[in-house]
Design a protein around this motif. Sequence first.
Motif, PDB file in Angstrom:
ATOM      1  N   LEU A  83       3.245  -3.882  -9.050  1.00  0.00           N
ATOM      2  CA  LEU A  83       2.858  -4.058  -7.650  1.00  0.00           C
ATOM      3  C   LEU A  83       3.034  -2.770  -6.848  1.00  0.00           C
ATOM      4  N   PHE A  84       4.178  -2.124  -7.008  1.00  0.00           N
ATOM      5  CA  PHE A  84       4.459  -0.953  -6.173  1.00  0.00           C
ATOM      6  C   PHE A  84       3.670   0.289  -6.605  1.00  0.00           C
ATOM      7  N   VAL A 121       9.128   9.209  -6.009  1.00  0.00           N
ATOM      8  CA  VAL A 121      10.248   8.615  -5.264  1.00  0.00           C
ATOM      9  C   VAL A 121      10.314   7.106  -5.526  1.00  0.00           C
ATOM     10  N   THR A 122       9.157   6.452  -5.584  1.00  0.00           N
ATOM     11  CA  THR A 122       9.121   5.012  -5.846  1.00  0.00           C
ATOM     12  C   THR A 122       9.732   4.686  -7.208  1.00  0.00           C
ATOM     13  N   ILE A 124       3.940   7.099   1.272  1.00  0.00           N
ATOM     14  CA  ILE A 124       5.370   6.806   1.412  1.00  0.00           C
ATOM     15  C   ILE A 124       5.855   5.896   0.279  1.00  0.00           C
ATOM     16  N   ALA A 125       7.141   5.635   0.272  1.00  0.00           N
ATOM     17  CA  ALA A 125       7.736   4.804  -0.765  1.00  0.00           C
ATOM     18  C   ALA A 125       7.997   3.403  -0.202  1.00  0.00           C
ATOM     19  N   PRO A 132       0.785  -1.238   0.000  1.00  0.00           N
ATOM     20  CA  PRO A 132       0.000   0.000   0.000  1.00  0.00           C
ATOM     21  C   PRO A 132       0.820   1.292   0.000  1.00  0.00           C
ATOM     22  N   PHE A 133       2.125   1.220  -0.212  1.00  0.00           N
ATOM     23  CA  PHE A 133       3.000   2.372   0.047  1.00  0.00           C
ATOM     24  C   PHE A 133       2.523   3.669  -0.597  1.00  0.00           C
ATOM     25  N   VAL A 134       2.384   3.680  -1.929  1.00  0.00           N
ATOM     26  CA  VAL A 134       2.021   4.943  -2.585  1.00  0.00           C
ATOM     27  C   VAL A 134       0.621   5.413  -2.203  1.00  0.00           C
TER      28      VAL A 134
END
Lengths: 301, 301, 301
Positions: free
Chosen positions: B177-178, C227-228, B155-156, B149-151
Amino acid sequence: MASVDYSKQGFSAIRVELDGAVAVATFCRSKERNTFTAPVVHDIIKAYDLFDRDDRVRVVVLTAEPTAPAFCAGADLSGGWMGMFTPENEKEGEHAHRDGGGQVTIAIHRCRKITICAVNGHAVGVGVTGLQLPCDIRFIWAGAKLAFPFVRRGIAPEAASSYLLPKLLGHSRALSLFLTGATVSPDSPLISGLYHSILPTREEVFPAALKLAKELAENTSQTAVAVTKGLLWHTPDTIEEAHILDSRAIRVLGAAGDAAEGARAFVERRMPKMKDKLSDNLTPWMPWWREINVNHRKAKL
Amino acid sequence: MASVDYSKQGFSAIRVELDGAVAVATFCRSKERNTFTAPVVHDIIKAYDLFDRDDRVRVVVLTAEPTAPAFCAGADLSGGWMGMFTPENEKEGEHAHRDGGGQVTIAIHRCRKITICAVNGHAVGVGVTGLQLPCDIRFIWAGAKLAFPFVRRGIAPEAASSYLLPKLLGHSRALSLFLTGATVSPDSPLISGLYHSILPTREEVFPAALKLAKELAENTSQTAVAVTKGLLWHTPDTIEEAHILDSRAIRVLGAAGDAAEGARAFVERRMPKMKDKLSDNLTPWMPWWREINVNHRKAKL
Amino acid sequence: MASVDYSKQGFSAIRVELDGAVAVATFCRSKERNTFTAPVVHDIIKAYDLFDRDDRVRVVVLTAEPTAPAFCAGADLSGGWMGMFTPENEKEGEHAHRDGGGQVTIAIHRCRKITICAVNGHAVGVGVTGLQLPCDIRFIWAGAKLAFPFVRRGIAPEAASSYLLPKLLGHSRALSLFLTGATVSPDSPLISGLYHSILPTREEVFPAALKLAKELAENTSQTAVAVTKGLLWHTPDTIEEAHILDSRAIRVLGAAGDAAEGARAFVERRMPKMKDKLSDNLTPWMPWWREINVNHRKAKL
């Protein structure tokens, strides 16, 4: 290079024949299950060096007799691992040893022609790492057993396979295969990505590989293939440098005969007749990478 | 290293038991859904450092109680992200922060034994990136939900996952995925390549992982495993250097006890009895790579 | 950057519209089968540079009219390859050429927003390498034909694809695709890993891509995305450096508005409202990598 007669090279572990522009190398020690011995190392290095320099050769197929008990049964362990270390190297210390699997890997890897492996039997250890991984394209029999027994025999994966396998398949699968010392089938999700084609019977493997080989020999550019292999294995660190490098390749190849013929054939909706040869030296800036001399006796890391 | 009593290490987030040569670490904060908190970071770092140095340990399995609501529910966001930054680091500026997920990742990554993750529940964020990615082999329950769930949280991806995930699965899947912040099932083509085995029920996951762990503990060489992991993660830049490096590894390991036993066992068609230990220091040239001290207060990039 | 009116940028090969925070670029030269010509290069470079700097844009979708004979039919070979080399570059020698495909690739690759490609038709050569590979996420029609004809036309893969394709899919598949000059379907095991989603009909491709685009535009952080992408494409060489770098990213992003909102929204079980913008310059240390100026006339390798 003067025309080579492949029947007079004194090969003992393989038989080499030229079928048009396709060179076929066949392991011929079925009785010994095609184990990986010193003559194999010698023959493969010599053969692929010749294939690389022989303008007649456009595609190489490596295979075994389909009736052999194995495509390659791996190292011959009857003398233990120590049997593999030559007295010559032993004198100079552990730095001086050069793994036979890695010598074979590098010879195949450096060949600038399309290299195909037709795995029509079981393959163990170096029969995967040294013979299959460095080839460009792999055909295999669905029933083949593929074994990675290194950690179960007390040694590490060799033949530069720690370099090649993660690049070919990614680290997730490479770790699973090498650390479990697995024996898998070609259709295992751990390894299926290694194969261009998986065939139901042993007998189909070589004909399928040869068919593709002949089609590629007929319709691809020898120079374009060599540059493509160089770009894929010796890629710059940044996308910008890759762009600068492939721009130069496109510019130089684009001005040569094969590209003109390729474009004409496309417009005229016919098959191309590619004539440029590697010995024409159209890209004198190849290799743009440094080829390290691994023979240097005292190389240290 | 003197014999460790894992029950007396003061672990609070995990329970550690030695089952023969297999160390089993089990998250034991089911009520808190095994969220990733400071005690988790402390315990994992301490445990894997001990596993690395304890000659008795050949394989590590990391798991959770199969009845827990999650294998690891990720970071505890009740205090926001700022709650994760220690006052000590805050004093020294943004350079001084060290992400707990990355500390865990590096501890597992540096452990020279075979590391297995038995994911018998859902995993969110660092429950994938910090706990699963650095392990060598992953088992998972088919019903687990895996969330990145980062983005979507501002956050990264952390825990050095931008380093590990593309190497494990390739950039195509890592980007999907990211950047979508996806929640996926283990059998999604985006992530299935991460798993050695996907099991239908939660209850089967740990037993399957333990079975493989015991088999590997029995039949693999501790030194060969350590060298293999080194070769796969610290590969030279060129195939020639990889060949020189693995030649040396083969030469040194090939002369040691485990390889002799491995070859004998193979010839005698029996299971090997591997005895070489990492503390024998058979490969004093390991690590051949530079291990950067991440604790350095003022490290800048 | 002052607000851009995308209808007044003089694009001729594409049509650009802003749909909320989603920029949609549509190839509009169906009659010419959307071949890859100089106006395509000009328009894509200009458009993605604007998308990168326009705070309103969070996601970009690149597509074609679903009734076009092709998503992109590749280079226009009617004038041969030489027709692609500009007289300006010709004067300065082979070093000076800059491949149009690579210029497009780099423009898309450098865009810090989420880039989606909705491939609703056939794609040939640069229609795959230059337009699809640099995007973050790819949707495709199951019936699309994907052709990699480079070695069959006498040239090498361009558009920095020798850099991107092995990273996206691994070397095994990249070698098979490029050296056979294959034409494949999206569900071929050789290429399926490239696609986030494969849709049964042409008509479904763009709506599916747009739906994800809108959902991501709504729920992701613009700064976290940038950033990702940086972390995934400009990863340090070691895991320790990656840890130090992403720790800094977590620390800086974690203190910003989007992370606070992301954590609050998670705790309150609602969707977040992300407000941080790239022009806020929250991470002035980005790019931490060196962006090479590819325009330099005399760049040599």
